[in-house]
Design a protein around this motif. Structure first.
Motif, PDB file in Angstrom:
ATOM      1  N   ASP A   1     -11.403  24.525 -36.631  1.00  0.00           N
ATOM      2  CA  ASP A   1     -12.038  25.783 -36.224  1.00  0.00           C
ATOM      3  C   ASP A   1     -13.529  25.664 -36.495  1.00  0.00           C
ATOM      4  OD1 ASP A   1     -12.520  28.299 -35.378  1.00  0.00           O
ATOM      5  OD2 ASP A   1     -11.438  29.331 -36.981  1.00  0.00           O
ATOM      6  N   ASP A   2     -14.184  24.905 -35.645  1.00  0.00           N
ATOM      7  CA  ASP A   2     -15.586  24.517 -35.815  1.00  0.00           C
ATOM      8  C   ASP A   2     -16.388  25.109 -34.661  1.00  0.00           C
ATOM      9  OD1 ASP A   2     -18.013  22.896 -35.346  1.00  0.00           O
ATOM     10  OD2 ASP A   2     -17.264  21.618 -36.960  1.00  0.00           O
ATOM     11  N   GLU A   3     -17.349  25.991 -34.974  1.00  0.00           N
ATOM     12  CA  GLU A   3     -18.103  26.691 -33.941  1.00  0.00           C
ATOM     13  C   GLU A   3     -18.876  25.720 -33.053  1.00  0.00           C
ATOM     14  OE1 GLU A   3     -18.940  30.217 -32.029  1.00  0.00           O
ATOM     15  OE2 GLU A   3     -17.831  30.077 -33.902  1.00  0.00           O
ATOM     16  N   ASP A   4     -19.441  24.667 -33.630  1.00  0.00           N
ATOM     17  CA  ASP A   4     -20.194  23.697 -32.841  1.00  0.00           C
ATOM     18  C   ASP A   4     -19.281  22.943 -31.880  1.00  0.00           C
ATOM     19  OD1 ASP A   4     -22.377  24.502 -34.206  1.00  0.00           O
ATOM     20  OD2 ASP A   4     -22.727  22.637 -35.287  1.00  0.00           O
ATOM     21  N   LEU A   5     -18.095  22.553 -32.356  1.00  0.00           N
ATOM     22  CA  LEU A   5     -17.155  21.843 -31.494  1.00  0.00           C
ATOM     23  C   LEU A   5     -16.662  22.751 -30.374  1.00  0.00           C
ATOM     24  CD1 LEU A   5     -15.509  19.369 -30.782  1.00  0.00           C
ATOM     25  CD2 LEU A   5     -13.810  20.059 -32.483  1.00  0.00           C
ATOM     26  N   ARG A   6     -16.402  24.005 -30.686  1.00  0.00           N
ATOM     27  CA  ARG A   6     -16.015  24.967 -29.656  1.00  0.00           C
ATOM     28  C   ARG A   6     -17.084  25.034 -28.563  1.00  0.00           C
ATOM     29  NH1 ARG A   6     -12.589  29.612 -30.860  1.00  0.00           N
ATOM     30  NH2 ARG A   6     -11.536  29.423 -32.871  1.00  0.00           N
ATOM     31  N   ALA A   7     -18.328  25.187 -28.992  1.00  0.00           N
ATOM     32  CA  ALA A   7     -19.424  25.311 -28.034  1.00  0.00           C
ATOM     33  C   ALA A   7     -19.566  24.056 -27.183  1.00  0.00           C
ATOM     34  CB  ALA A   7     -20.726  25.609 -28.774  1.00  0.00           C
ATOM     35  N   ASP A   8     -19.421  22.886 -27.806  1.00  0.00           N
ATOM     36  CA  ASP A   8     -19.559  21.633 -27.068  1.00  0.00           C
ATOM     37  C   ASP A   8     -18.451  21.471 -26.024  1.00  0.00           C
ATOM     38  OD1 ASP A   8     -21.759  21.043 -28.546  1.00  0.00           O
ATOM     39  OD2 ASP A   8     -20.946  19.262 -29.525  1.00  0.00           O
ATOM     40  N   LEU A   9     -17.234  21.829 -26.394  1.00  0.00           N
ATOM     41  CA  LEU A   9     -16.103  21.649 -25.484  1.00  0.00           C
ATOM     42  C   LEU A   9     -16.202  22.541 -24.253  1.00  0.00           C
ATOM     43  CD1 LEU A   9     -13.199  21.390 -28.084  1.00  0.00           C
ATOM     44  CD2 LEU A   9     -13.854  19.604 -26.468  1.00  0.00           C
ATOM     45  N   THR A  10     -16.742  23.732 -24.434  1.00  0.00           N
ATOM     46  CA  THR A  10     -16.786  24.689 -23.321  1.00  0.00           C
ATOM     47  C   THR A  10     -18.104  24.663 -22.553  1.00  0.00           C
ATOM     48  OG1 THR A  10     -17.516  26.436 -24.844  1.00  0.00           O
ATOM     49  CG2 THR A  10     -15.145  26.247 -24.442  1.00  0.00           C
ATOM     50  N   ALA A  11     -19.044  23.838 -22.979  1.00  0.00           N
ATOM     51  CA  ALA A  11     -20.380  23.872 -22.378  1.00  0.00           C
ATOM     52  C   ALA A  11     -20.478  23.206 -21.002  1.00  0.00           C
ATOM     53  CB  ALA A  11     -21.402  23.255 -23.332  1.00  0.00           C
ATOM     54  N   PRO A  12     -19.953  21.997 -20.813  1.00  0.00           N
ATOM     55  CA  PRO A  12     -20.206  21.309 -19.533  1.00  0.00           C
ATOM     56  C   PRO A  12     -19.538  21.998 -18.341  1.00  0.00           C
ATOM     57  CG  PRO A  12     -19.499  19.755 -21.231  1.00  0.00           C
ATOM     58  CD  PRO A  12     -19.242  21.125 -21.759  1.00  0.00           C
ATOM     59  N   GLU A  13     -20.248  22.036 -17.242  1.00  0.00           N
ATOM     60  CA  GLU A  13     -19.684  22.488 -15.979  1.00  0.00           C
ATOM     61  C   GLU A  13     -19.317  21.263 -15.145  1.00  0.00           C
ATOM     62  OE1 GLU A  13     -22.622  25.079 -14.276  1.00  0.00           O
ATOM     63  OE2 GLU A  13     -22.098  26.739 -15.622  1.00  0.00           O
ATOM     64  N   TYR A  14     -18.687  21.510 -14.011  1.00  0.00           N
ATOM     65  CA  TYR A  14     -18.304  20.391 -13.156  1.00  0.00           C
ATOM     66  C   TYR A  14     -18.428  20.785 -11.697  1.00  0.00           C
ATOM     67  CZ  TYR A  14     -13.850  22.578 -11.898  1.00  0.00           C
ATOM     68  OH  TYR A  14     -12.892  23.420 -11.384  1.00  0.00           O
ATOM     69  N   GLN A  15     -18.344  19.786 -10.842  1.00  0.00           N
ATOM     70  CA  GLN A  15     -18.356  20.029  -9.409  1.00  0.00           C
ATOM     71  C   GLN A  15     -17.552  18.939  -8.720  1.00  0.00           C
ATOM     72  OE1 GLN A  15     -22.370  19.768  -7.987  1.00  0.00           O
ATOM     73  NE2 GLN A  15     -22.681  17.688  -8.693  1.00  0.00           N
ATOM     74  N   TYR A  16     -17.270  19.147  -7.440  1.00  0.00           N
ATOM     75  CA  TYR A  16     -16.596  18.134  -6.647  1.00  0.00           C
ATOM     76  C   TYR A  16     -17.619  17.446  -5.734  1.00  0.00           C
ATOM     77  CZ  TYR A  16     -12.058  19.963  -8.092  1.00  0.00           C
ATOM     78  OH  TYR A  16     -10.970  20.348  -8.823  1.00  0.00           O
ATOM     79  N   THR A  17     -17.505  16.142  -5.641  1.00  0.00           N
ATOM     80  CA  THR A  17     -18.372  15.401  -4.740  1.00  0.00           C
ATOM     81  C   THR A  17     -17.879  15.586  -3.296  1.00  0.00           C
ATOM     82  OG1 THR A  17     -17.074  13.356  -4.776  1.00  0.00           O
ATOM     83  CG2 THR A  17     -18.672  13.683  -6.558  1.00  0.00           C
ATOM     84  N   VAL A  18     -18.634  15.064  -2.352  1.00  0.00           N
ATOM     85  CA  VAL A  18     -18.242  15.179  -0.941  1.00  0.00           C
ATOM     86  C   VAL A  18     -16.917  14.469  -0.680  1.00  0.00           C
ATOM     87  CG1 VAL A  18     -20.585  15.467  -0.095  1.00  0.00           C
ATOM     88  CG2 VAL A  18     -19.665  13.157  -0.391  1.00  0.00           C
ATOM     89  N   LYS A  19     -16.527  13.537  -1.551  1.00  0.00           N
ATOM     90  CA  LYS A  19     -15.251  12.838  -1.412  1.00  0.00           C
ATOM     91  C   LYS A  19     -14.141  13.513  -2.212  1.00  0.00           C
ATOM     92  CE  LYS A  19     -17.270   8.275  -0.522  1.00  0.00           C
ATOM     93  NZ  LYS A  19     -17.304   6.841  -0.939  1.00  0.00           N
ATOM     94  N   GLY A  20     -14.461  14.674  -2.811  1.00  0.00           N
ATOM     95  CA  GLY A  20     -13.439  15.417  -3.539  1.00  0.00           C
ATOM     96  C   GLY A  20     -13.179  14.914  -4.946  1.00  0.00           C
ATOM     97  N   LEU A  21     -14.124  14.179  -5.520  1.00  0.00           N
ATOM     98  CA  LEU A  21     -13.965  13.657  -6.877  1.00  0.00           C
ATOM     99  C   LEU A  21     -14.608  14.591  -7.894  1.00  0.00           C
ATOM    100  CD1 LEU A  21     -14.812   9.885  -6.246  1.00  0.00           C
ATOM    101  CD2 LEU A  21     -12.553  10.985  -6.280  1.00  0.00           C
ATOM    102  N   VAL A  22     -13.988  14.693  -9.070  1.00  0.00           N
ATOM    103  CA  VAL A  22     -14.520  15.531 -10.139  1.00  0.00           C
ATOM    104  C   VAL A  22     -15.722  14.851 -10.769  1.00  0.00           C
ATOM    105  CG1 VAL A  22     -14.055  16.516 -12.405  1.00  0.00           C
ATOM    106  CG2 VAL A  22     -12.289  16.577 -10.630  1.00  0.00           C
ATOM    107  N   GLN A  23     -16.821  15.578 -10.869  1.00  0.00           N
ATOM    108  CA  GLN A  23     -18.042  15.061 -11.498  1.00  0.00           C
ATOM    109  C   GLN A  23     -18.464  16.021 -12.601  1.00  0.00           C
ATOM    110  OE1 GLN A  23     -21.366  14.500  -8.838  1.00  0.00           O
ATOM    111  NE2 GLN A  23     -22.494  13.265 -10.322  1.00  0.00           N
ATOM    112  N   LEU A  24     -18.509  15.528 -13.828  1.00  0.00           N
ATOM    113  CA  LEU A  24     -18.904  16.358 -14.966  1.00  0.00           C
ATOM    114  C   LEU A  24     -20.421  16.499 -15.014  1.00  0.00           C
ATOM    115  CD1 LEU A  24     -17.156  17.691 -17.237  1.00  0.00           C
ATOM    116  CD2 LEU A  24     -17.955  15.851 -18.730  1.00  0.00           C
ATOM    117  N   GLU A  25     -20.878  17.637 -15.481  1.00  0.00           N
ATOM    118  CA  GLU A  25     -22.316  17.898 -15.577  1.00  0.00           C
ATOM    119  C   GLU A  25     -22.997  16.879 -16.490  1.00  0.00           C
ATOM    120  OE1 GLU A  25     -25.199  21.753 -16.492  1.00  0.00           O
ATOM    121  OE2 GLU A  25     -23.181  21.670 -17.348  1.00  0.00           O
ATOM    122  N   LYS A  26     -24.143  16.382 -16.067  1.00  0.00           N
ATOM    123  CA  LYS A  26     -24.896  15.427 -16.870  1.00  0.00           C
ATOM    124  C   LYS A  26     -25.529  16.114 -18.072  1.00  0.00           C
ATOM    125  CE  LYS A  26     -26.068  12.536 -12.864  1.00  0.00           C
ATOM    126  NZ  LYS A  26     -27.182  12.006 -12.036  1.00  0.00           N
TER     127      LYS A  26
END
Length: 459
Positions: A386-411
């Motif tokens: 139950d670590d606030e920093d770990l919680r924040a890190d896990l939920t922070a990145p967004e994602y998108q799909y490429t034109v080929k339909g592949l999952v790409q995580l936010e840089k």
């Protein structure tokens, strides 16, 4: 001992212990949540941020600390702000008046509360109320005293320009600030205190479920009306920020379910012990070591400013101490130095290149694959501290799909542009999913090909 000497000794003790002042001078019983905040604010230079559900006593807490400051310090000024005059005068100032009536007569008879100030008649110290609106951006500016203590109520509603103007006063050596709010906004100064700037703050959460000041019926009513997964329940009951956008890769609900399960790695003696090592790239990033065994996950070590040789020694110590079957290291950039040093020491770390090809057909690269497997692990019942920093890190990145339909995580660089820190703790845990580990065999590891069965990731 004279009466004055005795009083001075009591005041000196209260100065070091605000909770003692509250109990003895005000005859109040702070909750565990309030007690934690009182302890945190006791230290010169304290920076305390509280996100809170409704009715947990945060305004009462501020009134106690305002009276504590005025009673226990000389040359003290307390700028107090909130988004509205109602919050300042009808809520906070009313609390100060109520609790001021409980002070011992020596202080009570000297206390003077007006519409916008609180002071003792024979003392130059004071607290002053200033509405923190954008058009009144000087609310926290221009204060000078030996002891400066800032109080910001409903801080989530204060415009950033108010805090920007106040930076000069807030930088005064030894100055303290306490800000509290229902966490209604996912941007701004208050939000950043729990995310981008989290290392500068003592961060507390006042959940209604853990507060003796909130009737259990309140949480049940909100849950029945809006649902426990709703943003209204998160903000008003749990004291958590509302859910992120639909682009959030790991939902907050998954992280909440995994946090604090109190699982032990001893329950998974049959499963391999895997360490994930994320190496800091920049000064504000953290080098981190995570461990995973079965459904057990934890952060073993984190630190800033450590050079690659020293960090390699730390990893080696943890490797031996936990008899790890595999250690997976982010070998990009400066991480290569840690990999090389460990190999010189006789170890065989796995060099993970996050930009390399994914073993999963739906992910654009290895990093997206690792996070995908991490998310599946959480869904399957994985446990984290139950670590606030770990919680924040896990939920922070967004994602998108490429034109080929592949999952790409936010840089990471794009996250920094959004005002978020590098998710180092979560990246370290994700690295434990880079390569499947075949069996429990301390000190060794076995790689599998991309075509092999990946069921071990469900352990």
């Amino acid at each position: 001992m004279s009466a004055l000497v005795e009083i001075a000794a009591v005041v000196e003790r209260w100065r070091r212990n605000p909770a003692a002042f509250v109990r003895e001078a005000l005859q109040a019983r702070p909750s565990k949540q309030q007690e934690a905040a009182l302890r945190a604010f006791a230290h010169p230079g304290a920076r305390v941020a509280i996100k809170s559900g409704h009715g947990t006593g945060k305004s009462t807490l501020m009134s106690w600390l305002i009276l504590w400051a005025l009673c226990c310090f000389t040359d003290v000024k307390c700028p107090v702000t909130a988004p509205t005059a109602h919050q300042l005068q009808d809520v906070l100032w009313t609390e100060v008046r109520k609790w001021g009536e409980r002070l011992p007569s020596l202080w009570r008879n000297e206390l003077e509360v007006t519409t916008d100030t609180i002071r003792f008649k024979s003392c130059p110290s004071f607290a002053v109320a200033r509405t923190g609106r954008k058009e009144n951006s000087e609310a926290l500016q221009g204060f000078h005293a030996g002891n400066l203590m800032f109080f910001v109520d409903e801080a989530s509603g204060i415009d950033d320009v108010v805090f920007q103007v106040a930076q000069g006063a807030l930088s005064t050596p030894g100055s303290r600030i306490l800000m509290a709010a229902n966490p209604t906004r996912t941007s701004g100064y208050f939000y950043n205190a729990f995310h981008r700037d989290r290392d500068r703050w003592t961060r507390l959460t006042f959940s209604c479920l853990e507060s003796p000041h909130v009737a259990p019926e309140y949480a049940r009513e909100i849950a029945e009306s809006y649902g426990e997964e709703s943003d209204i329940y998160k903000v008003r009951v749990l004291g958590e920020f509302p859910g992120a956008s639909d682009l959030q890769f790991i939902p907050s609900s998954l992280v909440d379910a995994a946090a604090g399960k109190h699982l032990s790695k001893d329950q998974y003696g049959f499963a391999p012990v895997i360490l994930g090592v994320d190496v800091a790239r920049f000064g504000d990033d953290r080098s981190t070591v995570a461990i995973r065994q079965g459904l057990y996950g934890n952060i073993l070590w984190r630190g800033r400013g450590v050079d690659t040789m020293t960090f390699a020694d730390k990893v080696a110590t943890l490797w031996r101490g936990h008899a790890a079957d595999a250690v997976m290291i982010d070998g990009n950039g400066v991480g290569a130095g840690v990999v090389d040093r460990l190999r010189q020491m006789g170890f065989a770390p796995i060099d993970v290149q996050s930009g390399s090809a994914s073993a999963l057909r739906n992910c654009i690269n290895k990093r997206a694959e690792m996070w995908w497997r991490l998310r599946d692990w959480l869904r399957d019942g994985g446990s984290i501290p139950d670590d606030e920093d770990l919680r924040a890190d896990l939920t922070a990145p967004e994602y998108q799909y490429t034109v080929k339909g592949l999952v790409q995580l936010e840089k990471k660089d794009d996250m920094k542009k959004r005002g978020l820190p590098s998710p180092d703790l979560a990246d370290a845990l994700a690295l434990t999913f880079a390569v499947p580990v075949a069996s429990r065999n301390a000190g060794a590891f076995e790689r599998r090909t991309a075509d092999d069965d990946y069921d071990l990731f469900a352990l």
